[in-house]
Design a protein around this motif. Structure first.
Motif: not given
Length: 144
Positions: A87-91, A102-111, A123-125
């Motif tokens: 239940g732990e990791g990143h996106v 690699k994302l470590f939070g619930s929101s992100y902007v790909w510019k 994908e959850l990793a």
């Protein structure tokens, strides 16, 4: 015949008496028991719950805004590359099949996405980057 009946009655009386003694003894003394929950916890791995992922996205001109709702999952930058914890990791964020972030939070902007149609995969990793097998894919059409 009379002797046979006496022997039979005597045997039945003994069997009944033994049965009564056994019944009394089993109800008057507590039975030994095993704490099933503890024994199960000691002998079996804990129940593992598969994380869930729900991604909401929107395009603002050439910027892709992602909002990720996760269940049974915690983002962990500090444990990336370390031992896996359920239940732990990143996106992992893929655009057109290529891992881009690699994302470590619930929101992100790909510019500044290039114009055209793109396949986006979120994908959850695990901490070691292996996939949980939980992902969401969608297409976006970035206009000129």
């Amino acid at each position: 015949m009379m002797v046979f009946r006496r022997i039979l009655y005597s045997l039945l009386t003994v069997v009944a008496a033994v049965g009564l003694v056994y019944a009394y003894k089993s109800t008057s003394e507590p039975m030994a028991s095993t704490n099933v929950e503890t024994a199960d916890a000691e002998t079996h791995a804990p129940f593992q719950v598969t994380p869930k992922l729900e991604v909401n996205h929107r395009l603002e001109k050439h910027d892709l805004h992602l909002e990720m709702k996760v269940t049974n999952f915690t983002f962990s930058l500090e444990n990336m590359g370390k031992e896996n914890k359920d239940g732990e990791g990143h996106v992992h964020l893929y655009i057109d099949g290529k891992k881009v972030m690699k994302l470590f939070g619930s929101s992100y902007v790909w510019k500044d996405m290039q114009p055209g149609q793109h396949l986006v995969t979120v994908e959850l990793a695990h901490n070691n980057h292996d996939s949980y097998g939980v992902k969401q894919e969608f297409k976006v059409d970035v206009k000129e």
